[in-house]
Design a protein around this motif. Structure first.
Motif, PDB file in Angstrom:
ATOM      1  N   THR A  18     -28.940   1.493 -30.243  1.00  0.00           N
ATOM      2  CA  THR A  18     -29.657   0.278 -29.849  1.00  0.00           C
ATOM      3  C   THR A  18     -28.612  -0.804 -29.658  1.00  0.00           C
ATOM      4  N   LEU A  19     -28.296  -1.118 -28.411  1.00  0.00           N
ATOM      5  CA  LEU A  19     -27.200  -2.035 -28.125  1.00  0.00           C
ATOM      6  C   LEU A  19     -27.577  -3.481 -28.347  1.00  0.00           C
ATOM      7  N   TYR A  20     -28.852  -3.805 -28.112  1.00  0.00           N
ATOM      8  CA  TYR A  20     -29.193  -5.233 -28.131  1.00  0.00           C
ATOM      9  C   TYR A  20     -30.661  -5.420 -28.464  1.00  0.00           C
ATOM     10  N   TRP A  21     -30.922  -6.443 -29.240  1.00  0.00           N
ATOM     11  CA  TRP A  21     -32.288  -6.862 -29.535  1.00  0.00           C
ATOM     12  C   TRP A  21     -32.325  -8.384 -29.629  1.00  0.00           C
ATOM     13  N   ALA A  22     -33.190  -9.003 -28.855  1.00  0.00           N
ATOM     14  CA  ALA A  22     -33.352 -10.458 -28.890  1.00  0.00           C
ATOM     15  C   ALA A  22     -34.842 -10.769 -28.922  1.00  0.00           C
ATOM     16  N   PRO A  23     -35.368 -11.251 -30.057  1.00  0.00           N
ATOM     17  CA  PRO A  23     -36.801 -11.521 -30.142  1.00  0.00           C
ATOM     18  C   PRO A  23     -37.225 -12.826 -29.481  1.00  0.00           C
ATOM     19  N   VAL A  24     -36.290 -13.729 -29.269  1.00  0.00           N
ATOM     20  CA  VAL A  24     -36.637 -15.031 -28.680  1.00  0.00           C
ATOM     21  C   VAL A  24     -35.700 -15.314 -27.520  1.00  0.00           C
ATOM     22  N   ILE A  25     -36.215 -15.168 -26.319  1.00  0.00           N
ATOM     23  CA  ILE A  25     -35.492 -15.508 -25.098  1.00  0.00           C
ATOM     24  C   ILE A  25     -36.361 -16.503 -24.337  1.00  0.00           C
ATOM     25  N   THR A  26     -35.869 -17.692 -24.159  1.00  0.00           N
ATOM     26  CA  THR A  26     -36.637 -18.731 -23.483  1.00  0.00           C
ATOM     27  C   THR A  26     -35.951 -19.084 -22.170  1.00  0.00           C
ATOM     28  N   ASN A  29     -41.604 -20.974 -16.985  1.00  0.00           N
ATOM     29  CA  ASN A  29     -41.026 -20.968 -18.325  1.00  0.00           C
ATOM     30  C   ASN A  29     -41.722 -19.881 -19.123  1.00  0.00           C
ATOM     31  N   ALA A  30     -40.966 -19.040 -19.772  1.00  0.00           N
ATOM     32  CA  ALA A  30     -41.562 -17.930 -20.510  1.00  0.00           C
ATOM     33  C   ALA A  30     -40.806 -17.707 -21.806  1.00  0.00           C
ATOM     34  N   ASN A  31     -41.526 -17.187 -22.787  1.00  0.00           N
ATOM     35  CA  ASN A  31     -40.953 -16.767 -24.059  1.00  0.00           C
ATOM     36  C   ASN A  31     -40.937 -15.245 -24.060  1.00  0.00           C
ATOM     37  N   MET A  32     -39.757 -14.662 -24.147  1.00  0.00           N
ATOM     38  CA  MET A  32     -39.633 -13.218 -23.960  1.00  0.00           C
ATOM     39  C   MET A  32     -38.863 -12.575 -25.112  1.00  0.00           C
ATOM     40  N   SER A  33     -38.926 -11.257 -25.143  1.00  0.00           N
ATOM     41  CA  SER A  33     -38.140 -10.449 -26.065  1.00  0.00           C
ATOM     42  C   SER A  33     -37.533  -9.294 -25.283  1.00  0.00           C
ATOM     43  N   MET A  34     -36.354  -8.843 -25.715  1.00  0.00           N
ATOM     44  CA  MET A  34     -35.677  -7.782 -24.963  1.00  0.00           C
ATOM     45  C   MET A  34     -34.995  -6.803 -25.903  1.00  0.00           C
ATOM     46  N   SER A  35     -35.138  -5.522 -25.576  1.00  0.00           N
ATOM     47  CA  SER A  35     -34.471  -4.452 -26.301  1.00  0.00           C
ATOM     48  C   SER A  35     -33.699  -3.585 -25.321  1.00  0.00           C
ATOM     49  N   VAL A  36     -32.527  -3.120 -25.762  1.00  0.00           N
ATOM     50  CA  VAL A  36     -31.720  -2.215 -24.943  1.00  0.00           C
ATOM     51  C   VAL A  36     -31.338  -1.020 -25.820  1.00  0.00           C
TER      52      VAL A  36
END
Length: 795
Positions: A744-752, A378-385
């Motif tokens: 910048t197509l995508y930004w998600a600061p909280v991905i669990t 289980n991880a808490n992640m962030s993603m940018s594209v």
């Protein structure tokens, strides 16, 4: 017989000296260890890593970011500070953007709009907590971001001579000592801050060459030198393009200690300590510390000025260890760093469903988080594209290299990820060169050995943002102590906080859930303490590191990319202005600090009177209005009888201490009155009941605030902005004539991730063709960090 007695006495003396020495050694070890452990326990430290959506921007764009707060020792998420401070500084250390970000369980996210008036340049993006302000600003998170204003011409960059570079030397252990062979590290950097290739030599006063050297990687390397204090040395270095410099060599000490570390390849580190002095006791000690925890303590005995001590690598922690040599007098005499590449932490597999897409098409990304042995996590992640081009390239560094390397070194680190992605012998030597040239630690031994508890000026914001102030008596211009002050936030939601000044006149208002821009009103009880002056302190740090990032150089090759970025920025701000101005509801507790009132009076339920005195006398049964000597007073009636003194009266959360002003309120502007009829304690404030008025508009209903009060515009925690990413799930949406030039197509600061360590993400391409990269950063609850990238094409 006399000879035997003499021998016997000599033996006794030697035994006594040995006993004294051994006991002294044990005491020295215990003293230093005890001092270090005591210091470490009282000086817990935090680390912040910030994942930004990219590193190159235009004015008018938005910087998106995710914060990861961890314990600096074990790198686990730390639920200590609840607020982080984010700033963007120009070259003169002036803040051009600032924000306060709420943290929960060591995580937080936010965004900053870049003003259109900024100049072109590389700016310093930094983040820290209030607790981190107790330590050096070198501990703050810092990174360089590039900002270009398309309406301004590129600034002229002050240049040194073409190809010039800087060369510095760092003797292993700290200094060059007369007559003792030692390793000398060096680092050469160009005007852009990156390493430079060159060839160098050292010649003495006889013009004899005593050393030749050239860098191994990133402008760093080492050479051996046996210095002579009576000699003079000259350095000659020539870069690949022919530029020659003659930097100074470090001075040679006539007496001192040296250390030399060798990894023997069998899991042991061999440390050779040498000195040309004659210490009273021949004992030396090596303290090995990783993450502010002493991992090993080894003793050696000098023989002919030399001692060899062996350290077990397996006993050291991962990352950077500090190896310090002490003499028998508890004095640190040598020091260096050693880097142990950490074991595999979090592995993030990130992949798109295709490698090539058309415009306005859906992209599905699958994420899988794994630990050692492939076990899902289980991880808490962030993603940018974002799009890669001549302006925005893939930036160096990630959460792993920052936590294990960059955060424990001082200054700019070139390509920190190199030391983790490569496991060759050359990479190991390059890492050791880095340790020798950028050695630094999070403590000072002189502070540790004082055996004094460190003093802290800034409190950890454990429950929420602390608004600090100072109260002064103007008649003496000295701090006023034991004065209760009140801080209110005008509005329909009652937000009142209290503080009592300490002996230095300091006030600390422990606020909670103050979000967005607004006003604060700070005052004392004006019926008793109206002459005091209150100053609210700047919550942002006023200390700055000396790290200098390379100057911005805009080349002609960037022109097309900058034009595309500018077009995308303008289209987004024109066509989707409303979409990029949406914010999430912070979902705060709307109840007042006093909880449920004893009774609530909605004045619209009663016949309206034109004076507040009539309202109180006719409708409010829990109080009694008196008017002696032309001054109004209100007495609350509790179950046990009358309370002493006037109650705390508030309008829209702002205290009113003058009952004449309460009676003068216009009841036709008041919507509601909440009554607490009993005595109430709120922090240091003792309230004889509470009357809390709420106006229809939450605008104080025309009340004139006491002139002694401090009224300030104040921004609380940042409201979290919604990232705008249009969906083209239907043919009609895909055929929309509204242009979409987002890079910048995508930004998600909280991905669990779920229990299987998986998470699926979907978003759409824009009208911009080119190569795009996805960057994922993440961490597990037990501190395992990881990152991953993926690329795809839009054609």
């Amino acid at each position: 017989m006399r000879m035997n007695l003499t021998l016997k006495n000599t033996a006794i003396i030697i035994a006594g000296l040995l006993f004294f020495s051994l006991n002294g050694n044990a005491q020295t070890l215990n003293d230093v260890q005890s001092s270090f452990n005591s210091y470490q326990q009282s000086a817990i430290q935090e680390k912040l890593f910030v994942h930004t959506d990219k590193s190159a921007y235009l004015t008018g764009e938005i910087i998106w970011f995710k914060l990861y707060l961890v314990d600096a020792t074990v790198h686990k998420p730390l639920n200590l500070s609840k607020v982080a401070y984010v700033e963007v500084l120009d070259n003169n250390q002036n803040p051009v953007m600032q924000a306060k970000i709420a943290l929960r369980n060591g995580m937080g996210s936010g965004s900053i709009y870049i003003p259109v008036v900024l100049s072109n340049g590389n700016y310093k993006f930094r983040a820290y907590t209030n607790w981190m302000k107790n330590f050096s600003p070198d501990y703050y998170f810092e990174k360089s971001i590039t900002i270009v204003n398309p309406l301004k011409s590129p600034d002229a960059v002050t240049k040194r001579a073409a190809g010039s570079f800087d060369l510095q030397f760092f003797p292993e252990g700290g200094e060059l000592v007369d007559g003792i062979a030692g390793k000398v590290a060096f680092k050469a950097t160009g005007i852009e801050g990156r390493g430079v290739d060159f060839n160098g030599a050292i010649v003495d006063q006889n013009k004899d060459t005593v050393a030749r050297f050239s860098p191994l990687k990133f402008g760093m390397g080492t050479f051996m030198l046996t210095p002579n204090a009576s000699s003079t040395y000259k350095v000659i270095a020539r870069s690949a393009n022919g530029v020659m410099i003659t930097p100074a060599m470090p001075a040679v000490s006539k007496q001192g200690f040296t250390m030399q570390l060798v990894d023997n390849g069998s899991g042991q580190l061999q440390i050779t300590v040498q000195t040309n002095t004659a210490p009273a006791y021949p004992d030396v000690y090596v303290f090995a510390e990783t993450g502010q925890i002493i991992r090993q303590v080894k003793r050696g005995v000098l023989s002919d000025g030399k001692a060899v001590i062996t350290i077990d690598k397996n006993a050291l922690g991962d990352g950077i260890s500090h190896l310090t040599v002490f003499n028998s007098s508890r004095q640190p005499v040598c020091e260096r760093l050693y880097f142990k590449r950490p074991a595999a932490g979090l592995v993030i597999d990130a992949a798109t469903d295709q490698q090539q897409y058309a415009n306005r098409k859906r992209i599905d990304v699958s994420l899988l988080a794994k630990g050692q042995g492939g076990k899902t996590q289980n991880a808490n992640m962030s993603m940018s594209v974002y799009k890669l081009d001549d302006y925005q390239t893939l930036e160096h560094g990630d959460i792993v290299s920052y936590l294990w390397l960059s955060s424990d070194l001082k200054g700019y680190i070139e390509s920190p990820e190199y030391y983790f992605q490569n496991t060759t012998a050359e990479a190991d030597r390059a890492a050791d060169n880095l340790m020798l040239t950028q050695g630094w630690r999070r403590f000072q031994w002189k502070d540790v050995l004082k055996n004094q508890a460190p003093s802290f000026s800034f409190l950890p914001e454990y429950n929420g943002h602390i608004i600090a102030g100072k109260i002064v008596d103007p008649s003496t211009n000295k701090p006023a102590k034991n004065i209760v002050a009140y801080l209110g936030v005008p509005g329909k939601r009652v937000q009142l906080f209290t503080a009592k000044s300490d002996t230095f006149g300091r006030l600390f208002f422990n606020t909670r859930d103050i979000y967005g821009p607004g006003e604060i009103v700070v005052q004392t009880n004006t019926q008793h303490d109206s002459t005091y002056r209150i100053d609210i302190l700047n919550p942002f740090s006023e200390q700055y590191s000396k790290t200098i990032f390379p100057a911005l150089a805009i080349g002609t090759d960037m022109q097309h990319a900058l034009e595309e970025h500018s077009l995308g920025m303008q289209v987004l701000n024109i066509y989707d202005y409303e979409n990029i101005k949406r914010y999430y509801d912070p979902a705060v507790d709307s109840s007042a600090f006093f909880g449920s009132p004893y009774k609530t009076y909605n004045l619209d339920d009663y016949t309206r009177f034109t004076t507040m005195e009539e309202v109180l006398r006719e409708y409010i049964r829990e109080l009694y209005v008196v008017h002696p000597k032309n001054e109004y007073h209100i007495e609350m009636i509790s179950e046990k009888g009358f309370l002493d003194g006037d109650p705390m009266v508030m309008l829209d959360g702002i205290p009113i201490f003058d009952m004449n002003k309460v009676i003068a309120l216009d009841p036709l502007k008041i919507k509601r009155l909440n009554v607490i009829r009993d005595r109430y304690f709120w922090g240091p404030a003792d309230m004889e009941g509470i009357l809390s008025y709420t106006s229809y508009k939450g605008d104080l209903g025309g009340l004139e605030i006491d002139p002694h009060a401090v009224v300030l515009d104040y921004e609380g925690m940042q409201l979290q902005r919604v990232f705008y990413s249009p969906a083209y799930g239907t043919d009609a949406a895909a055929a929309s004539r509204v242009p979409d030039f987002r890079n910048t197509l995508y930004w998600a600061p909280v991905i669990t991730t779920d229990s299987q360590g998986k998470k699926d993400i979907a978003f759409y391409t824009s009208d911009q063709k080119g190569t795009y990269v996805g960057v994922v950063q993440g961490m597990t609850s037990d501190g395992k960090a990881g990152s991953s990238t993926f690329t795809f094409q839009v054609k």
